[in-house]
Write an enzyme that holds these catalytic residues in place. Structure first.
Site, mmCIF file in Angstrom:
data_model
loop_
_atom_site.group_PDB
_atom_site.id
_atom_site.type_symbol
_atom_site.label_atom_id
_atom_site.label_comp_id
_atom_site.label_asym_id
_atom_site.label_seq_id
_atom_site.Cartn_x
_atom_site.Cartn_y
_atom_site.Cartn_z
ATOM 1 N N CYS A 43 0.813 -1.227 0.000
ATOM 2 C CA CYS A 43 0.000 0.000 0.000
ATOM 3 C C CYS A 43 0.843 1.273 0.000
ATOM 4 O O CYS A 43 0.337 2.349 -0.277
ATOM 5 C CB CYS A 43 -0.940 0.007 1.193
ATOM 6 S SG CYS A 43 -0.052 0.079 2.756
ATOM 7 N N CYS A 117 -2.074 -3.724 8.576
ATOM 8 C CA CYS A 117 -1.714 -2.385 9.049
ATOM 9 C C CYS A 117 -1.137 -2.454 10.462
ATOM 10 O O CYS A 117 -0.265 -1.663 10.829
ATOM 11 C CB CYS A 117 -2.929 -1.459 9.029
ATOM 12 S SG CYS A 117 -3.875 -1.549 7.496
HETATM 13 FE FE1 FES Z 1 -1.382 0.469 4.333
HETATM 14 FE FE2 FES Z 1 -3.136 0.312 6.173
HETATM 15 S S1 FES Z 1 -3.509 0.225 4.047
HETATM 16 S S2 FES Z 1 -1.010 0.290 6.438
#
Ligand code: FES
Length: 166
Positions: A43, A117
């Protein structure tokens, strides 16, 4: 782990959202004794964790202060904040026992898709402690070294991808 009792359409718990709006221990520690810098290669979220370590009455290293800076999603901010609450005032030995399940449980749960996360926060803590140990030439366990090497590999990939992060 307790069942996720969140109330926002199966997404975030009330606690996650409250912390996201009002995170604890946000910021930087000048002259930190240890800094953990981590990122998620999927991400692109990144986090810095700063620790201030002093000796307690028993002569053990304990984390007197801890702060974070996170550029990331709601879960990344909330897990960063909660890990600072869990760690502040703990010895390094106790802090190293904190797991992603402890983090998730303290938030009253996270959507499964957001579990990764919480890993970011735990990895940042590992890195901050590793940094503290290295700078102070302390003995580093094989387990901590292995975890550090795995985190470093991900960090190297992100640094290549986002030159501005360095
Ligand atoms: Fe990247 Fe939460 S989506 S740490």
């Amino acid at each position: 782990m307790k069942k996720n009792n969140n109330i926002y359409g199966g997404l975030y718990t009330k606690k996650v959202l409250e912390i996201f709006k009002n995170p604890h221990n946000y910021g930087k520690i000048k002259n930190a004794d240890g800094i953990g810098k981590v990122g998620n290669i999927i991400c692109g979220d990144v986090m810095w964790l700063y620790i201030k370590v002093v000796k307690n009455k028993k002569g053990e290293d304990f984390i007197k202060d801890i702060k974070f800076e996170t550029f990331g999603c709601v879960a990344a901010i909330s897990t960063s904040s909660i890990i600072t609450d869990l760690v502040k005032g703990k010895t390094i030995k106790e802090a190293l026992k904190i797991t992603k399940d402890n983090v998730i449980e303290s938030l009253g749960g996270l959507p499964k898709i957001k579990y990764h996360c919480s890993v970011l926060a735990v990895d940042a803590l590992i890195e901050a402690i590793y940094d503290y140990f290295s700078k102070n030439k302390k003995e580093i366990s094989v387990d901590l070294k292995k975890k550090h090497e795995k985190i470093q590999k991900e960090k190297d990939i992100i640094e290549k991808r986002y030159k501005a992060w360095k």
